[in-house]
Design a protein around this motif. Sequence first.
Motif, mmCIF file in Angstrom:
data_model
loop_
_atom_site.group_PDB
_atom_site.id
_atom_site.type_symbol
_atom_site.label_atom_id
_atom_site.label_comp_id
_atom_site.label_asym_id
_atom_site.label_seq_id
_atom_site.Cartn_x
_atom_site.Cartn_y
_atom_site.Cartn_z
ATOM 1 N N ALA A 29 -36.320 -9.187 -25.179
ATOM 2 C CA ALA A 29 -36.737 -8.388 -24.374
ATOM 3 C C ALA A 29 -36.310 -8.400 -22.930
ATOM 4 O O ALA A 29 -36.249 -9.519 -22.410
ATOM 5 N N TRP A 30 -36.247 -7.317 -22.127
ATOM 6 C CA TRP A 30 -35.653 -7.475 -20.839
ATOM 7 C C TRP A 30 -37.067 -8.193 -19.974
ATOM 8 O O TRP A 30 -36.984 -8.847 -19.054
ATOM 9 N N ASN A 58 -41.420 1.619 -25.881
ATOM 10 C CA ASN A 58 -40.252 1.640 -25.055
ATOM 11 C C ASN A 58 -39.071 2.335 -25.419
ATOM 12 O O ASN A 58 -38.203 2.900 -24.562
ATOM 13 N N THR A 59 -39.054 2.491 -26.527
ATOM 14 C CA THR A 59 -37.680 3.292 -27.142
ATOM 15 C C THR A 59 -37.848 4.661 -27.244
ATOM 16 O O THR A 59 -36.780 5.386 -27.477
ATOM 17 N N GLY A 84 -32.382 -6.718 -25.391
ATOM 18 C CA GLY A 84 -32.975 -5.352 -25.236
ATOM 19 C C GLY A 84 -33.018 -4.502 -26.420
ATOM 20 O O GLY A 84 -33.094 -3.323 -25.940
ATOM 21 N N ALA A 116 -35.849 -2.247 -25.843
ATOM 22 C CA ALA A 116 -36.049 -1.702 -24.091
ATOM 23 C C ALA A 116 -35.615 -0.305 -23.906
ATOM 24 O O ALA A 116 -36.417 0.490 -23.172
ATOM 25 N N SER A 149 -35.670 -3.443 -13.513
ATOM 26 C CA SER A 149 -35.660 -3.647 -15.052
ATOM 27 C C SER A 149 -35.081 -5.043 -15.231
ATOM 28 O O SER A 149 -35.288 -5.532 -16.120
ATOM 29 N N ASN A 172 -25.502 -2.857 -22.315
ATOM 30 C CA ASN A 172 -26.605 -2.042 -22.906
ATOM 31 C C ASN A 172 -25.976 -1.041 -23.948
ATOM 32 O O ASN A 172 -26.561 -0.443 -24.835
ATOM 33 N N ASP A 211 -46.780 -4.649 -18.835
ATOM 34 C CA ASP A 211 -45.518 -4.146 -19.628
ATOM 35 C C ASP A 211 -45.320 -2.680 -19.421
ATOM 36 O O ASP A 211 -46.070 -1.934 -18.493
ATOM 37 N N GLN A 212 -44.547 -2.065 -19.573
ATOM 38 C CA GLN A 212 -44.336 -0.698 -19.741
ATOM 39 C C GLN A 212 -45.267 0.177 -20.451
ATOM 40 O O GLN A 212 -45.740 -0.047 -21.692
#
Length: 757
Positions: free
Chosen positions: A316-317, A185-186, A352, A355, A140, A159, A625-626
């Motif tokens: 963003a991370w 992502n959240t 993030g 993130a 991450s 974080n 990306d995720q």
Amino acid sequence: MKHTYSAAHWGIYEVDPQPEGAPVLRPLSADPDPTRIGLDQLSPEVRRLRIARPAVRKGWLEGRSRDGRGGEPFVEIDWDEALDLVAGEITRVRTDWGNRAIFAGSYGWASAGRFHHAQSQLHRFYNCLGGYARSVDSYSLGAGRVLMPHIAVDMDSSNASHTSWDVLEDHCTLFVSFGGVPLKNTQVSSSGAGRHRARAGLAGLASAGVRIVNIGPVGDNLEAGAGVEWIPLRPNTDTALMLALAHAVYHDPAFDRAFIDSHTVGFDRFVPYLVGTADGVAKSPEWAEPITGVPAAATRALAAAMLRNRTMLNAAWALQRAAHGEQPFWALVTLAAMLGQIGLPGGGYGLGYGAMNVMGSAHVRIPGPVFPQGRNAVADFIPCARLADMLLHPGEPFRYNGGEHRYPDIKLVHWAGGNPFHHHQDLNRLRRAWARPETIVVHEQYWNAAARHADIVLPASTALERNDIGFATREGYYIAMKQAMAPQGEARSDHAILAGVAERLGVAEAFGERRDEMAWLRQIYESNRARVGETGLALPDFDAFWEQGLIDLAPHDAPHVMHADFRADAVAHPLPTPSGRIEIFSERIAGFGLGDCPGHPVWREPFEWLGGAEADRFPLHLISDQPERRLHSQLDPSPWSRAGKVAGREGVHIHPADAAARGIGDGDVVELFNDRGRCLAGAVLNERLLRGVVRLSTGAWYDPDGMRDRHGNPNVLTLDRGSSELSQGCSAHSCLVDLRKWTGEAPPVRAFDLPRI
Ligand SMILES: Nc1nc2c(c(=O)[nH]1)N[C@H]1C(S)=C(S)[C@@H](COP(=O)(O)OP(=O)(O)OC[C@H]3O[C@@H](n4cnc5c(=O)[nH]c(N)nc54)[C@H](O)[C@@H]3O)O[C@H]1N2
Ligand SMILES: Nc1nc2c(c(=O)[nH]1)N[C@H]1C(S)=C(S)[C@@H](COP(=O)(O)OP(=O)(O)OC[C@H]3O[C@@H](n4cnc5c(=O)[nH]c(N)nc54)[C@H](O)[C@@H]3O)O[C@H]1N2
Ligand SMILES: [Mo]
């Protein structure tokens, strides 16, 4: 019957156990924006992929052969035999090679729950035996984790201490995000997302009239209504734009260095680089334009607005999961310091928002329950993303965070709770590396690529099949995760598996301390309750908690401003850096003498990018990306994840003009390729993507057919190279590819077929 609760990384469930069969799951009723991920985790499509019994790869069982990993059938054996085999291998390797030949870093997310945390279990187990070669940092935040303690504060604290959404809504007037605030992502927070807050957070900003600017190659990752401005930017060039913004701020009459002087060090050693007296190149908006594609005039206008608003800068991370990943974070903090608003409500920087759900939380921060891991007597380690390097280059040196180290020579790999064939880059290279160790033991729930590439596969139970405690930092709940169903097949918890091996190795007592599952839960809860009590917050005792099912910490919510104490009094509340201040120039990093990470933020060309020479051969920048419909590879077989596929494969987003130039239409099967590998995917035409950029989310179960993956796993294409000699982080987002239409019949996806047993 009263429902019970369970927690997953993506949310909390109300669970109705059934007299027979699988329980029924509902999202927590108090969650304003629950996610769909995981609601069908008990569907037949998912359950049929569970590993029923311990299994051993045929070639390994018959002759300890290392060839054939990932291709051979398995032989099912009973638990006693399996545990004997594992204990025997551990003993053999320890005797012949020592504990440092065992790699049990076991990176991965596993499942939520503080006791049945697979990695903690594995690490404690090996610590009882004299240790193991470990891994540090994360995929991450590889670069961020190493950089940030040198210049501001460590990433875990960062974080857990972001300015809360309510404060942003009340005070921020300009919110600028590099890399959006992707709501997809959240949905998630490591160890258990509570109330999902980001959608309301963004909506709050929009309705308060905050100007929102999204900068990056992707235009649809910040949804807050109609007003969001999108400044398209070439991937991996954020640092150049941040430097240009800093240059414009520096020359603006409104620039005021008071905060720089009182709360930072090293600005005067950065300025010569910024203005160009150091290297003859001013990092002006005009300099950045051909690098980033952002018009200089737009950069100047934005810099002026930043100085004249209460401005929150966010990154963003993903930006640091790239070549020279330290630089965008360092440049962002530097730019925020120049604006002078760090520690003010609604101003400063964020790393993030978008993130995870935790970012922007107003919930109380208290220490969480932990299962003690003991001490590791082996010194050897790797930065986690250097996995294949370690296996391919035993004994060779690597640099990391100012030190020089050597890769251990690994004979036994033991993994519980992660999927390297999801998370690692350049999977064709990983497969070559994976053929090196003598033995590979994997605890898994599902017949995914991690299990298929192992020698000894041990079936692990799921969170719903065991008792546990749910808690995540600033997520607002303790959750009594009561067992809701019997384990499927012969699955056992990682704790029970390792207790069985510990018994065979004579360390049962050290490992288990004669406690059963419920005794452990009571022990870790009560010791946590005592620690939390010291902060002045009284938790109910274990029995009351277990009976109640949920502890809601929302009554302790309070608005939060990151770095407010430090701003108010930098002497009384120094940062944990060498100077106690924000380090725009870091003597410590400069002292490491690294060519690819000097003492202050700099622009360095990424290993692969659209401005580089390789773009002639591979003209598209791949963003991996995720994924929206699952967590990494977890639950990819679920109906929800599969409903998002295109032509049965992961969807690759491509600009309509790039598609047209290749004769590709929406929904076509396409092949992405570069020198490292190839994969098939389904085309999704998307105008809100910069031309020259394609986006293929991670997590499609790896489905290799030679060098090609049939399912759409971007990690057959990504580059396996450390982000820099400082951090050695994952640089997945620096990757060039090309893509062509697949003609003829596309090979069927086999990722969800069961292996031959
Ligand atoms: N190209 C590219 N690659 C990336 C990224 C990227 O942005 N681009 N992102 C990276 C990031 S940020 C991350 S965090 C990693 C994620 O990589 P991983 O964390 O390795 O991915 P997961 O799919 O979550 O793997 C968790 C595995 O644990 C298993 N599991 C769950 N619960 C348990 C349990 O209780 N016991 C046992 N034994 N097993 C369990 C699941 O079935 C699953 O196979 O991927 C990285 N890879
Ligand atoms: N649903 C879901 N949520 C998750 C996860 C998941 O697997 N599924 N994984 C979780 C994990 S482990 C982590 S670490 C976090 C990761 O959080 P992030 O790293 O922030 O997530 P990504 O989706 O990889 O990237 C965020 C955004 O950055 C953009 N981006 C990529 N490269 C660049 C660039 O060079 N410049 C700019 N400006 N933008 C860029 C991407 O298009 C994407 O929209 O997400 C977490 N949330
Ligand atoms: Mo991650």
